[in-house]
Design an enzyme around this catalytic site. Structure first.
Site, PDB file in Angstrom:
ATOM      1  CG  ASP A 100      -2.431   0.239   1.083  1.00  0.00           C
ATOM      2  OD1 ASP A 100      -2.447   1.505   0.645  1.00  0.00           O
ATOM      3  OD2 ASP A 100      -3.180  -0.477   1.337  1.00  0.00           O
TER       4      ASP A 100
ATOM      5  CG  ASP B 269      -4.452   5.821   0.715  1.00  0.00           C
ATOM      6  OD1 ASP B 269      -5.122   4.743   1.165  1.00  0.00           O
ATOM      7  OD2 ASP B 269      -4.295   6.762   1.624  1.00  0.00           O
TER       8      ASP B 269
ATOM      9  CD  GLU C 226      -8.548   4.750  -1.583  1.00  0.00           C
ATOM     10  OE1 GLU C 226      -9.492   4.300  -0.650  1.00  0.00           O
ATOM     11  OE2 GLU C 226      -7.691   5.702  -1.193  1.00  0.00           O
TER      12      GLU C 226
ATOM     13  CG  HIS D 243      -8.686  -1.479   4.379  1.00  0.00           C
ATOM     14  ND1 HIS D 243      -8.489  -1.421   2.736  1.00  0.00           N
ATOM     15  CD2 HIS D 243      -8.221  -0.154   4.692  1.00  0.00           C
ATOM     16  CE1 HIS D 243      -7.998  -0.031   2.611  1.00  0.00           C
ATOM     17  NE2 HIS D 243      -7.733   0.650   3.612  1.00  0.00           N
ATOM     18  CG  ASP D 244     -11.047   1.914   3.764  1.00  0.00           C
ATOM     19  OD1 ASP D 244     -10.658   1.867   4.753  1.00  0.00           O
ATOM     20  OD2 ASP D 244     -10.463   2.647   2.642  1.00  0.00           O
TER      21      ASP D 244
HETATM   22  O1  ISL Z   1     -15.094   9.507   1.242  1.00  0.00           O
HETATM   23  C1  ISL Z   1     -14.014   8.789   1.763  1.00  0.00           C
HETATM   24  C2  ISL Z   1     -13.731   8.727   3.250  1.00  0.00           C
HETATM   25  O2  ISL Z   1     -14.962   8.641   3.836  1.00  0.00           O
HETATM   26  C3  ISL Z   1     -13.059   8.299   0.836  1.00  0.00           C
HETATM   27  O3  ISL Z   1     -13.352   8.774  -0.587  1.00  0.00           O
HETATM   28  C4  ISL Z   1     -11.694   8.111   1.142  1.00  0.00           C
HETATM   29  O4  ISL Z   1     -10.961   9.074   0.127  1.00  0.00           O
HETATM   30  C5  ISL Z   1     -11.091   7.051   1.037  1.00  0.00           C
HETATM   31  O5  ISL Z   1     -11.866   6.098   2.030  1.00  0.00           O
HETATM   32  C6  ISL Z   1      -9.569   7.040   1.343  1.00  0.00           C
HETATM   33  O6  ISL Z   1      -9.292   5.816   1.857  1.00  0.00           O
HETATM   34  C7  ISL Z   1      -7.893   5.495   2.060  1.00  0.00           C
HETATM   35  O7  ISL Z   1      -7.073   6.456   2.717  1.00  0.00           O
HETATM   36  C8  ISL Z   1      -7.390   6.710   3.945  1.00  0.00           C
HETATM   37  C9  ISL Z   1      -7.512   5.379   4.917  1.00  0.00           C
HETATM   38  O8  ISL Z   1      -8.356   5.806   5.938  1.00  0.00           O
HETATM   39  C10 ISL Z   1      -8.252   4.319   4.398  1.00  0.00           C
HETATM   40  O9  ISL Z   1      -8.200   3.443   5.106  1.00  0.00           O
HETATM   41  C11 ISL Z   1      -7.679   4.216   2.947  1.00  0.00           C
HETATM   42  O10 ISL Z   1      -8.272   3.225   2.079  1.00  0.00           O
HETATM   43  C12 ISL Z   1      -6.485   7.744   4.595  1.00  0.00           C
HETATM   44  O11 ISL Z   1      -5.209   7.205   4.227  1.00  0.00           O
END
Ligand code: ISL
Length: 573
Positions: free
Chosen positions: A99, A206, A264, A339-340
């Site tokens: 990542d 990311d 992403e 993971h989100d």
């Molecule tokens: O809307 C969003 C957040 O609620 C998303 O578009 C956001 O840009 C996305 O979730 C970004 O995620 C990534 O970066 C974050 C991290 O917390 C996440 O786990 C990761 O996947 C910050 O590094």
């Protein structure tokens, strides 16, 4: 002619190090734990492992707040452990990607610690510092009204040097200043080349469209955010120098190695704009994650204001992002978990005990028939489901959910209706559902840890009925169905991985029927997204329908009624 490269045909398996396997008994997953499961991963039939951040970090955002790109979070292991993981993957023909989190660092990173010491420091300009604005009564205000993704202002006041710094995420995650070429070079060397030299095969990048901020950092058009906060995300995504930065990153580093990159790409609905990032001539990224499918049902003012969605919405977004590369040289991705996100069985089908296995298999069948590089998230292969609804907010750990819950509840003056709605939304969309410990077996704490006090995050109550051990030798398990689907995906890779996509009957709210085609080969995929039986009308496609696979035992494909959550794939000759 589609160019065949390993990152197109390969299936990616995402591992979240905190929750995969604890080898030390401290309750937290670690790299040796992952190594101990490498044969399980190989056996699943995946080709590439994506490891979520394992870097040194104070863990405010589960490692997406990195304090040293060249070191490993001590409880996870060492750089040598990651080197061992790379070689254990490679010796089994598996590639490993990391990542790449380079929009921000942790506020504990040496770069930021220096940057904050004084306005004159050589690294001051490596982050985004601005003086305060002053309101009517001389009240100090942040430089603009941007809200962070994790609630509150995107600006943090620094007493020491009397300026604000920008953080699109937590205040412990200051944004790097990509306008400074020296900073960019340091990022390429430390975050990227350090690991490429050790043999990693690429990166999941990311928040890939947030590095270039809009000039002048203008206010977002937000009136009173009221109870709910709206980040100015459209404003700070896809800034004017984004494409230039990504080209440079390739020219200076990535192009020297045989890598893959998957970026992403949030808040970019325009397909023409997405294509600019992934055109194969203009090397920026190999592919991106577009989030429409996992954003389904998110509230308009904040994701945790769940609004629900219709099956036709899901069908429309799947078709849009499956077919937007048609006629171009670009490549796409297929995924419905990471993971989100909440677990796919709970979000798109049914996690009730009587339906969840069939639901998990139906989603596996659907995903494995999709065009592009397929991403599977740990636990998806055994049909893991969201945390039970009776868990309280104290059982959740994620900074995003907790901050939003606290701020929405406080702003509403403790309105129970707001509290219940936010809680209900977290039960569906919370990022923690994916972060529960992996369910390996029916022993204490799901065989994830030997720690007497359990894992860092509560173990799912249902681990005795959903776990790897009980599925390994059960021929009709979710796990074995995934294995079968992943091998069919390889066997028919022209159709499934490289084929074109076309949906049928797009307003039907019960079933999803689509065709895949490659040359004169054709397949029809049929999924019943309800618990009730549904009539299956064969779409008007010429040829003989021959059942390739179904997720229901005993089906031969001639049945004109689909059982609840039944899925079928037909080859059409
Ligand atoms: O809307 C969003 C957040 O609620 C998303 O578009 C956001 O840009 C996305 O979730 C970004 O995620 C990534 O970066 C974050 C991290 O917390 C996440 O786990 C990761 O996947 C910050 O590094």
């Amino acid at each position: 002619v589609t160019e065949r490269v390993w990152w197109k045909d390969g299936t990616v398996y995402q591992i979240y190090p905190a929750s995969y396997k604890d080898s030390t008994g401290d309750g937290l997953g670690d790299i040796p734990g992952i190594i101990s499961k490498i044969d399980y991963i190989k056996d699943l039939g995946v080709d590439i492992v994506w490891l979520s951040p394992m870097y040194e970090s104070p863990q405010y955002d589960m490692g997406y707040d990195i304090s040293n790109y060249e070191a490993v979070h001590a409880p996870y292991g060492t750089v040598a452990d990651v080197e061992a993981l790379i070689s254990d993957c490679h010796s089994r023909g598996i590639r490993l990607i990391l990542d790449l989190v380079i929009n921000h660092t942790s506020d504990q990173h040496a770069w930021f610690k220096e940057s904050r010491t004084s306005k004159m420091n050589a690294k001051r300009d490596w982050y985004i510092w601005r003086p305060a604005r002053y309101g009517a009564e001389g009240r100090r205000m942040p430089p603009n009204n941007w809200r962070s993704f994790f609630s509150g202002s995107a600006w943090q006041w620094d007493e020491e040097t009397q300026e604000y710094y920008l953080h699109l995420f937590a205040e412990q995650q200051p944004d790097l200043n990509w306008e400074n070429p020296v900073t960019r070079k340091a990022i390429y060397d430390s975050a990227i080349e350090f690991w490429l030299k050790k043999g990693v095969d690429g990166f999941r990048v990311d928040t890939v469209n947030m590095y270039s901020k809009p000039p002048g950092l203008p206010d977002a058009p937000i009136s009173d955010p009221g109870v709910f906060e709206q980040p100015a995300s459209m404003l700070f995504c896809n800034g004017p120098r984004m494409h230039e930065f990504l080209r440079e990153m390739n020219q200076l580093v990535l192009n020297k190695y045989d890598t893959m990159t998957v970026g992403e790409l949030p808040h970019t609905p325009d397909t023409a704009h997405v294509l600019r990032y992934i055109g194969s001539n203009d090397r920026q990224l190999d592919m991106v994650f577009q989030f429409d499918i996992v954003d389904l049902g998110q509230g308009k003012t904040n994701k945790y204001q769940f609004e629900g969605y219709a099956l036709s919405d899901l069908k429309a977004v799947v078709e849009k992002w499956q077919s937007f590369i048609a006629g171009t040289d670009a490549w796409t991705t297929a995924f419905c978990e990471n993971h989100d996100q909440g677990r796919s069985v709970s979000r798109y089908a049914s996690d009730l005990p009587q339906w969840r296995e069939r639901s998990a298999k139906m989603l596996a069948l659907m995903m494995c028939a999709m065009t592009g590089t397929l991403f599977v998230y740990q636990g998806q292969e055994i049909g893991m489901i969201n945390a039970p609804k009776d868990w309280s907010i104290e059982d959740y750990k994620d900074i995003e959910s907790i901050n939003y819950y606290n701020s929405a509840v406080a702003r509403s003056g403790n309105d129970p209706a707001v509290r219940d709605h936010v809680m209900k939304s977290i039960q569906i969309l919370g990022r923690d559902h994916a972060r529960l410990p992996m369910q390996w077996d029916a022993t204490a704490y799901s065989g994830f840890t030997t720690n007497k006090n359990g894992a860092w995050m509560r173990t799912h109550d249902e681990y005795k009925s959903i776990n790897v051990a009980s599925q390994l030798n059960k021929s009709d398990s979710v796990l074995n169905f995934w294995k079968k689907m992943l091998s069919l995906r390889k066997e028919y890779k022209d159709l499934f991985i490289h084929g074109s996509f076309k949906g049928f009957d797009m307003t039907n709210e019960k079933t999803f029927v689509f065709a895949k085609a490659f040359g004169k080969d054709k397949a029809i995929v049929v999924c019943n997204f309800t618990a009730e039986e549904q009539k299956f009308e064969r779409p008007g496609v010429n040829g003989k329908f021959e059942l390739l696979i179904s997720n229901v035992e005993g089906v031969d494909g001639t049945e004109s009624v689909l059982k609840g959550y039944e899925g079928r794939v037909y080859l059409v000759n």
